[in-house]
Design an enzyme around this catalytic site. Structure first.
Site, mmCIF file in Angstrom:
data_model
loop_
_atom_site.group_PDB
_atom_site.id
_atom_site.type_symbol
_atom_site.label_atom_id
_atom_site.label_comp_id
_atom_site.label_asym_id
_atom_site.label_seq_id
_atom_site.Cartn_x
_atom_site.Cartn_y
_atom_site.Cartn_z
ATOM 1 N N SER A 22 68.016 40.070 52.630
ATOM 2 C CA SER A 22 69.389 39.767 52.204
ATOM 3 C C SER A 22 69.483 39.385 50.731
ATOM 4 O O SER A 22 68.647 38.624 50.220
ATOM 5 C CB SER A 22 69.946 38.628 53.060
ATOM 6 O OG SER A 22 71.212 38.246 52.554
ATOM 7 N N LEU A 23 70.512 39.891 50.055
ATOM 8 C CA LEU A 23 70.764 39.516 48.666
ATOM 9 C C LEU A 23 71.661 38.284 48.570
ATOM 10 O O LEU A 23 71.921 37.791 47.475
ATOM 11 C CB LEU A 23 71.433 40.682 47.926
ATOM 12 C CG LEU A 23 70.583 41.928 47.714
ATOM 13 C CD1 LEU A 23 71.374 42.983 46.948
ATOM 14 C CD2 LEU A 23 69.313 41.592 46.957
ATOM 15 N N THR A 69 75.040 37.582 59.450
ATOM 16 C CA THR A 69 74.980 39.033 59.457
ATOM 17 C C THR A 69 74.474 39.460 60.826
ATOM 18 O O THR A 69 74.401 38.639 61.745
ATOM 19 C CB THR A 69 74.117 39.521 58.258
ATOM 20 O OG1 THR A 69 74.146 40.939 58.249
ATOM 21 C CG2 THR A 69 72.689 39.015 58.324
ATOM 22 N N LYS A 73 77.574 38.448 64.087
ATOM 23 C CA LYS A 73 78.964 38.412 63.631
ATOM 24 C C LYS A 73 79.960 38.341 64.788
ATOM 25 O O LYS A 73 80.969 37.651 64.702
ATOM 26 C CB LYS A 73 79.274 39.640 62.774
ATOM 27 C CG LYS A 73 78.684 39.555 61.365
ATOM 28 C CD LYS A 73 79.089 40.782 60.564
ATOM 29 C CE LYS A 73 78.881 40.553 59.087
ATOM 30 N NZ LYS A 73 79.374 41.655 58.253
ATOM 31 N N ASP A 109 84.946 40.028 54.641
ATOM 32 C CA ASP A 109 84.616 41.438 54.366
ATOM 33 C C ASP A 109 85.867 42.263 54.024
ATOM 34 O O ASP A 109 85.860 43.048 53.075
ATOM 35 C CB ASP A 109 83.924 42.082 55.569
ATOM 36 C CG ASP A 109 82.475 41.625 55.718
ATOM 37 O OD1 ASP A 109 81.893 41.161 54.722
ATOM 38 O OD2 ASP A 109 81.934 41.730 56.834
ATOM 39 N N GLY A 135 81.929 50.989 63.061
ATOM 40 C CA GLY A 135 81.173 49.754 63.272
ATOM 41 C C GLY A 135 81.916 48.552 62.701
ATOM 42 O O GLY A 135 83.114 48.637 62.370
ATOM 43 N N GLY A 136 81.193 47.435 62.572
ATOM 44 C CA GLY A 136 81.818 46.211 62.090
ATOM 45 C C GLY A 136 82.470 46.392 60.726
ATOM 46 O O GLY A 136 83.589 45.914 60.484
ATOM 47 N N TYR A 229 75.173 50.340 49.200
ATOM 48 C CA TYR A 229 74.851 50.055 47.793
ATOM 49 C C TYR A 229 73.388 50.333 47.478
ATOM 50 O O TYR A 229 72.959 50.190 46.331
ATOM 51 C CB TYR A 229 75.234 48.619 47.408
ATOM 52 C CG TYR A 229 74.624 47.551 48.275
ATOM 53 C CD1 TYR A 229 73.346 47.075 48.033
ATOM 54 C CD2 TYR A 229 75.338 47.031 49.346
ATOM 55 C CE1 TYR A 229 72.796 46.105 48.835
ATOM 56 C CE2 TYR A 229 74.793 46.058 50.163
ATOM 57 C CZ TYR A 229 73.510 45.597 49.895
ATOM 58 O OH TYR A 229 72.955 44.636 50.698
ATOM 59 N N GLY A 250 78.973 50.362 47.348
ATOM 60 C CA GLY A 250 79.331 49.139 48.073
ATOM 61 C C GLY A 250 79.090 47.840 47.327
ATOM 62 O O GLY A 250 79.243 46.754 47.913
HETATM 63 P P1 NAP Z 1 77.281 49.478 62.531
HETATM 64 O O1 NAP Z 1 78.189 48.471 63.156
HETATM 65 O O2 NAP Z 1 75.918 49.652 63.077
HETATM 66 O O3 NAP Z 1 78.035 50.915 62.574
HETATM 67 C C1 NAP Z 1 77.347 52.077 62.187
HETATM 68 C C2 NAP Z 1 78.305 53.269 62.097
HETATM 69 O O4 NAP Z 1 77.569 54.373 61.583
HETATM 70 C C3 NAP Z 1 78.883 53.698 63.443
HETATM 71 O O5 NAP Z 1 80.169 54.219 63.248
HETATM 72 C C4 NAP Z 1 77.896 54.803 63.868
HETATM 73 O O6 NAP Z 1 78.482 55.784 64.724
HETATM 74 C C5 NAP Z 1 77.586 55.443 62.543
HETATM 75 N N1 NAP Z 1 76.279 56.117 62.552
HETATM 76 C C6 NAP Z 1 75.065 55.516 62.572
HETATM 77 N N2 NAP Z 1 74.089 56.446 62.576
HETATM 78 C C7 NAP Z 1 74.712 57.654 62.585
HETATM 79 C C8 NAP Z 1 74.254 59.003 62.608
HETATM 80 N N3 NAP Z 1 72.943 59.308 62.609
HETATM 81 N N4 NAP Z 1 75.161 59.992 62.590
HETATM 82 C C9 NAP Z 1 76.485 59.706 62.574
HETATM 83 N N5 NAP Z 1 76.995 58.456 62.566
HETATM 84 C C10 NAP Z 1 76.109 57.434 62.568
HETATM 85 O O7 NAP Z 1 77.079 49.177 60.971
HETATM 86 P P2 NAP Z 1 78.055 48.381 59.977
HETATM 87 O O8 NAP Z 1 77.662 46.960 59.938
HETATM 88 O O9 NAP Z 1 79.456 48.743 60.262
HETATM 89 O O10 NAP Z 1 77.586 48.999 58.560
HETATM 90 C C11 NAP Z 1 77.859 50.347 58.245
HETATM 91 C C12 NAP Z 1 77.384 50.658 56.820
HETATM 92 O O11 NAP Z 1 78.093 49.839 55.884
HETATM 93 C C13 NAP Z 1 75.893 50.367 56.606
HETATM 94 O O12 NAP Z 1 75.351 51.369 55.805
HETATM 95 C C14 NAP Z 1 75.888 49.043 55.859
HETATM 96 O O13 NAP Z 1 74.789 48.910 54.978
HETATM 97 C C15 NAP Z 1 77.184 49.158 55.041
HETATM 98 N N6 NAP Z 1 77.734 47.826 54.740
HETATM 99 C C16 NAP Z 1 77.808 47.470 53.418
HETATM 100 C C17 NAP Z 1 78.315 46.221 53.104
HETATM 101 C C18 NAP Z 1 78.408 45.814 51.665
HETATM 102 O O14 NAP Z 1 78.427 44.614 51.390
HETATM 103 N N7 NAP Z 1 78.504 46.747 50.743
HETATM 104 C C19 NAP Z 1 78.753 45.354 54.110
HETATM 105 C C20 NAP Z 1 78.665 45.766 55.448
HETATM 106 C C21 NAP Z 1 78.138 47.019 55.735
HETATM 107 P P3 NAP Z 1 78.466 55.613 66.349
HETATM 108 O O15 NAP Z 1 79.611 54.702 66.688
HETATM 109 O O16 NAP Z 1 78.649 56.987 66.858
HETATM 110 O O17 NAP Z 1 77.128 55.012 66.689
#
Ligand code: NAP
Length: 288
Positions: A22-23, A69, A73, A109, A135-136, A229, A250
């Site tokens: 984590s950052l 995280t 959550k 968020d 997702g979240g 990011y 991001g």
């Molecule tokens: P999550 O709850 O695990 O949701 C993942 C999403 O990605 C779901 O919609 C999932 O689809 C889809 N997915 C995963 N693998 C896939 C694949 N192989 N093909 C197609 N779809 C796929 O994750 P999250 O917490 O929402 O985070 C999502 C992204 O946002 C991550 O990359 C995370 O690093 C980034 N993020 C960035 C920040 C930031 O501060 N910049 C904050 C939060 C998250 P299904 O529903 O079909 O499984």
């Protein structure tokens, strides 16, 4: 970074599993030092199922608050004495404060993402937005944009039933699609903004979009935003940049959700623009 703290420094932390990457400690301790606050921010692994045990321990140890995280959550929601409006709406907590012996859960968020857009001159009000993922992160982005007056939101997801479920929040202003090339092509055709909230393209996952040709159907004026990011530029952002579009990663969300979290912990107002200017290069160093 060099940490300075006193015996009476107020303790904060990020909890999760995994969490050691984590950052948040870097970002929060940098802000704490810059603002001359008497806090220290730690990194604490807490396994799934241990959220309640952590709350008891954190109270005993005198923590002022913490970020959470994955995988906490959603689990944290029923354990809070009070939720802010966004945490209640998203049913997800990323920031927890102990106020007068009561646990107050909030979610920074959605407003972090929204603010990061505004800082880039992108106002989603009255715009059509296409969001990839459910997702979240996608949920907080989608619901915040509905709340902030986006005209219409199309949600594309591999598991379409999850997209349909998310769209129940505002059925007259949201529609659900799949993530195939054909679905994406139709899903972006009328978008003024595209936001990738899937983990496709993220460093270490090995998974990426099978084809990016759907970007050819996205109107030329539409920016593309990727919540990822690391790497700094996903294949989606590289292609968007080649097309001459505004392409945002991001970092903005990461930095602004952290600024809002520290405001919640300390109940003070922070100059977010100045703070974002301080934090963004730190994240860029990590990306290099
Ligand atoms: P999550 O709850 O695990 O949701 C993942 C999403 O990605 C779901 O919609 C999932 O689809 C889809 N997915 C995963 N693998 C896939 C694949 N192989 N093909 C197609 N779809 C796929 O994750 P999250 O917490 O929402 O985070 C999502 C992204 O946002 C991550 O990359 C995370 O690093 C980034 N993020 C960035 C920040 C930031 O501060 N910049 C904050 C939060 C998250 P299904 O529903 O079909 O499984």
């Amino acid at each position: 970074m060099q940490l300075s703290y006193e015996n009476d420094s107020r303790k904060l932390a990020v909890i999760g599993d995994p969490v050691l990457h984590s950052l948040s400690p870097l970002l929060q301790n940098t802000m704490i030092q810059a603002l001359g606050l008497n806090y220290i921010y730690l990194c604490q692994p807490v396994a799934k199922g241990q959220a309640k045990a952590w709350l008891d321990a954190a109270k005993l140890l005198g923590f002022a608050g913490f970020n959470c995280t994955m995988p906490h959550k959603v689990d944290m929601v029923p354990l809070m004495d009070e939720l802010d409006e966004d945490a209640a709406l998203f049913q997800s907590v990323n920031t927890v404060c102990l106020r007068n012996g009561r646990w107050y859960g909030c979610n920074t968020d959605g407003r972090g993402f929204y603010q990061s857009l505004l800082q880039q001159g992108i106002d989603p009000a009255g715009r059509n937005v296409t969001i990839l993922g459910t997702g979240g992160a996608a949920k907080s982005v989608a619901l915040k944009l509905v709340q902030q007056g986006a005209a219409h939101i199309t949600v594309c997801n591999r598991t379409v039933s999850k997209a349909e479920q998310l769209c129940r929040y505002a059925p007259d202003r949201m529609d659900a699609r799949g993530l195939s090339l054909a679905e994406l092509t139709e899903g972006v055709r009328h978008a003024d903004l595209l936001v990738n909230c899937t983990s496709l393209g993220m460093k270490g996952t090995g998974a990426d979009f099978a084809s990016l040709d759907f970007l050819d159907a996205l109107p030329a004026h539409a920016p593309v935003c990727d919540l990822i990011y690391s790497p700094a530029a996903t294949s989606l952002l590289v292609r968007a940049g080649e097309q001459g579009r505004t392409a945002l990663n991001g970092i903005g969300l990461l930095v602004w959700q952290a600024i809002y979290a520290l405001e919640e912990f300390t109940q003070t107002s922070i100059d977010g623009v100045a703070m974002a200017r301080l934090l963004e290069p730190l994240v860029q160093q990590y990306q290099a």
